[in-house]
Design a protein around this motif. Structure first.
Motif, mmCIF file in Angstrom:
data_model
loop_
_atom_site.group_PDB
_atom_site.id
_atom_site.type_symbol
_atom_site.label_atom_id
_atom_site.label_comp_id
_atom_site.label_asym_id
_atom_site.label_seq_id
_atom_site.Cartn_x
_atom_site.Cartn_y
_atom_site.Cartn_z
ATOM 1 N N LEU A 88 0.863 -1.184 0.000
ATOM 2 C CA LEU A 88 0.000 0.000 0.000
ATOM 3 C C LEU A 88 0.897 1.231 0.000
ATOM 4 O O LEU A 88 1.921 1.255 0.683
ATOM 5 N N THR A 89 0.522 2.246 -0.763
ATOM 6 C CA THR A 89 1.355 3.445 -0.856
ATOM 7 C C THR A 89 0.522 4.689 -0.591
ATOM 8 O O THR A 89 -0.708 4.642 -0.552
ATOM 9 N N ALA A 90 1.210 5.800 -0.457
ATOM 10 C CA ALA A 90 0.547 7.082 -0.256
ATOM 11 C C ALA A 90 0.945 8.046 -1.370
ATOM 12 O O ALA A 90 0.860 9.251 -1.202
ATOM 13 N N ASP A 143 -2.200 3.797 -5.483
ATOM 14 C CA ASP A 143 -2.738 3.360 -4.199
ATOM 15 C C ASP A 143 -2.022 2.120 -3.684
ATOM 16 O O ASP A 143 -1.917 1.903 -2.486
#
Length: 146
Positions: A92-94, A98
């Protein structure tokens, strides 16, 4: 973690099977002291020593990092992706995506089919960008140890 611990980690990144008789002198310790230091790092979960395979040498010919944009909860998409053996990991990324998923398949055509027939239809997947890897020995797990 001190400088000797970091030196041990640097040596392990080059050769994870280095004998303590070689490791100790390289980091300024006796072999038994190097073994104790590494065991402490493992016991405190600061380090995990694992074997990493190279999918290309194991008959897989197509690897890619998939950048996914998701409508809704990306955790549900990551969970669904992780159920497929082609998926090595999801993150999951920011950032602009996504989540990322690393995928390994037998052949480029199988990779394309996986993306189009499995990934795109997952509920919540808005878009997928494919970043393929080419060549042998694409993975080098070397992090700068500060």
């Amino acid at each position: 973690m001190d400088e000797i611990d970091r030196a041990i980690l640097r040596e392990l990144q080059v050769d994870g099977r280095i004998p303590y008789s070689d490791l100790g002198p390289k980091v300024g310790l006796s072999p038994s002291a190097a073994r104790l230091r590494l065991q402490r790092l493992i016991d405190t979960k600061a380090v995990q020593v694992v074997g990493v395979t190279d999918p290309m040498t194991m008959g897989q010919q197509a690897m890619a990092l998939l950048g996914l944009r998701v409508d809704g909860d990306p955790r549900a998409v990551a969970d669904e992706l992780s159920r497929h053996e082609e998926v090595v990991y999801t993150v999951l990324t920011a950032g602009g995506f996504d989540l990322f998923a690393e995928v390994v398949c037998r052949q480029p055509r199988v990779l394309l089919d996986f993306i189009n027939d499995v990934v795109r239809p997952i509920d919540g997947v808005a878009s997928v960008e494919n970043f393929p890897y080419f060549g042998i020995h694409t993975h080098r797990f070397l992090w700068h140890v500060d």
